[in-house]
Design an enzyme around this catalytic site. Sequence first.
Site, PDB file in Angstrom:
ATOM      1  N   TYR A 134     -54.766   1.257  67.126  1.00 29.88           N
ATOM      2  CA  TYR A 134     -55.070   1.419  65.707  1.00 29.88           C
ATOM      3  C   TYR A 134     -56.558   1.305  65.370  1.00 29.88           C
ATOM      4  O   TYR A 134     -56.944   1.530  64.229  1.00 29.88           O
ATOM      5  CB  TYR A 134     -54.272   0.390  64.886  1.00 29.88           C
ATOM      6  CG  TYR A 134     -52.844   0.817  64.651  1.00 29.88           C
ATOM      7  CD1 TYR A 134     -51.915   0.826  65.691  1.00 29.88           C
ATOM      8  CD2 TYR A 134     -52.414   1.243  63.389  1.00 29.88           C
ATOM      9  CE1 TYR A 134     -50.611   1.237  65.477  1.00 29.88           C
ATOM     10  CE2 TYR A 134     -51.109   1.644  63.175  1.00 29.88           C
ATOM     11  CZ  TYR A 134     -50.213   1.642  64.219  1.00 29.88           C
ATOM     12  OH  TYR A 134     -48.919   2.044  64.011  1.00 29.88           O
ATOM     13  N   ASP A 218     -39.999   0.032  77.006  1.00 32.36           N
ATOM     14  CA  ASP A 218     -38.882   0.986  77.036  1.00 32.36           C
ATOM     15  C   ASP A 218     -37.560   0.242  77.238  1.00 32.36           C
ATOM     16  O   ASP A 218     -36.564   0.505  76.558  1.00 32.36           O
ATOM     17  CB  ASP A 218     -39.097   2.079  78.106  1.00 32.36           C
ATOM     18  CG  ASP A 218     -39.528   1.544  79.472  1.00 32.36           C
ATOM     19  OD1 ASP A 218     -39.832   0.341  79.588  1.00 32.36           O
ATOM     20  OD2 ASP A 218     -39.553   2.347  80.437  1.00 32.36           O
ATOM     21  N   ASP A 242     -44.949  -1.480  65.736  1.00 34.29           N
ATOM     22  CA  ASP A 242     -44.655  -0.518  64.667  1.00 34.29           C
ATOM     23  C   ASP A 242     -43.332   0.188  64.960  1.00 34.29           C
ATOM     24  O   ASP A 242     -42.443   0.283  64.097  1.00 34.29           O
ATOM     25  CB  ASP A 242     -45.796   0.505  64.581  1.00 34.29           C
ATOM     26  CG  ASP A 242     -45.529   1.561  63.527  1.00 34.29           C
ATOM     27  OD1 ASP A 242     -45.102   1.192  62.418  1.00 34.29           O
ATOM     28  OD2 ASP A 242     -45.745   2.758  63.817  1.00 34.29           O
ATOM     29  N   ASP A 246     -39.161  -0.312  63.089  1.00 37.74           N
ATOM     30  CA  ASP A 246     -38.342   0.705  62.409  1.00 37.74           C
ATOM     31  C   ASP A 246     -36.944   0.739  63.040  1.00 37.74           C
ATOM     32  O   ASP A 246     -35.928   0.833  62.340  1.00 37.74           O
ATOM     33  CB  ASP A 246     -38.979   2.111  62.491  1.00 37.74           C
ATOM     34  CG  ASP A 246     -39.886   2.434  61.295  1.00 37.74           C
ATOM     35  OD1 ASP A 246     -40.445   1.489  60.701  1.00 37.74           O
ATOM     36  OD2 ASP A 246     -40.035   3.630  60.971  1.00 37.74           O
TER      37      ASP A 246
HETATM   38  C1  IPM Z   1     -46.332   0.464  59.012  1.00 39.17           C
HETATM   39  C2  IPM Z   1     -46.758   1.910  58.885  1.00 39.17           C
HETATM   40  C3  IPM Z   1     -48.253   2.077  59.150  1.00 39.17           C
HETATM   41  C4  IPM Z   1     -48.512   1.608  60.572  1.00 39.17           C
HETATM   42  C5  IPM Z   1     -48.768   3.512  58.930  1.00 39.17           C
HETATM   43  C6  IPM Z   1     -48.586   3.949  57.503  1.00 39.17           C
HETATM   44  C7  IPM Z   1     -50.193   3.690  59.342  1.00 39.17           C
HETATM   45  O1  IPM Z   1     -45.998   2.714  59.708  1.00 39.17           O
HETATM   46  O2  IPM Z   1     -46.889  -0.388  58.293  1.00 39.17           O
HETATM   47  O3  IPM Z   1     -45.408   0.167  59.764  1.00 39.17           O
HETATM   48  O4  IPM Z   1     -48.354   2.388  61.523  1.00 39.17           O
HETATM   49  O5  IPM Z   1     -48.880   0.449  60.733  1.00 39.17           O
HETATM   50 MN    MN Z   2     -44.311   1.687  60.602  1.00 39.30          MN
END
Ligand code: IPM
Ligand code: MN
Length: 349
Positions: A134, A218, A242, A246
Amino acid sequence: MDIAIIPGDGIGKEVTAEAVKVLDAVADRFGRRLNLQHLPWSADHYLDTGVTIPANGYDTLRGFDAIFIGALGDPRVPDNRHARDILLGTRFELDLYVNHRPVKLLDERLCPLKGRQPHDVDFTVFRENTEGVYVGIGGRFKAGTDDEIAVQEEVNTWKGVNRIVRYAFEFAKARGLTKVCMADKSNAMPQGHALWQRVFREVASQYPQIEPTHYYIDALAMYLVVDPAQFQVIVTNNLFGDIVTDLAAAFQGGLGMAGSGNIHPGRTSMFEPVHGSAPKFAGKNVANPIGAISSAALMLEALGMKDEAAAIEAAVLAAVRENQVTQDIGGRLGTREAGDGIVRSIRAR
Ligand code: IPM
Ligand code: MN
Ligand code: NAD
């Protein structure tokens, strides 16, 4: 307490409005003064003014006790420059090195995994939040041609890895947890992730009561799906964190359910739902506000308001159990109506 509120873009605005209603309700209920100050930084603001975040923006944010943010991202700003400056910029400039993402299933019916009960899905991911891929170091050479070379560096520092790994162990220790799992890709990335391996071993040796485990990222993704109950605390780098959060949000009923904190202990920290601005849902009153509302609870907890945070969590749990929720998790309510129900339940407690 002075709190900056940045609704941002898309459904960020709608879910933030509900989190604000909830914050006002707990403030009333517990006799707290929460001074919520809205900041307009967003795609609209950028397109109107050409300013993503003002020159003194990060200093302005440091002047608050905490920051609440909805979501940033708008198809009219294809390079997402404003999101980079406002969201990632604040993480970097305020050195918010801990991305704290709790994963907790509130009701069995929300979990897409077969037969999982709430006690099977109850862990916390600590995502390193200030380095990794990042940092934006790199460049493109001969861009747009068949000879293009694109380099995007991953940065891992001893200081950065040590502080997030240590934070994960301290969190486990403070809660009487017994396991911390670190995930990396040291088999394919033997330079940067050797550092993760070394630091993890060193820090773990200082917490003999906690069992350290390691998976390659993985394999972690696979184990998360087949046996989430084995996890208590997961610590990993910025990009892997990240991605797995999700995935883990889906275990809780979807991205609309997950909250997070971007934290530097003892300093101004920032709280936000894990999801983005979901442009296709924007303005339709369908977004689930629970991720945002849970992030507000995390914020109050970090500010020392434990009872207030618990009241929010109890109201969210009641809404889920009574199915007074949005369509994404099987309810029939709109964003506002779901928020109203949680507010009523807080006021009634
Ligand atoms: C998160 C989002 C961000 C990240 C994006 C919007 C850059 O996906 O906060 O999880 O990757 O950190
Ligand atoms: Mn994210
Ligand atoms: P997203 O999280 O916005 O949405 C992905 C899908 O998840 C949605 O289509 C929807 O099905 C579901 N979803 C997300 N939030 C929900 C909610 N509250 N209620 C119900 N369902 C919900 O991810 P994306 O589509 O990849 O990204 C859209 C924009 O948001 C992009 O510009 C991206 O960069 C940005 N983004 C911002 C943040 C942030 O501000 N922290 C986080 C992630 C993505």
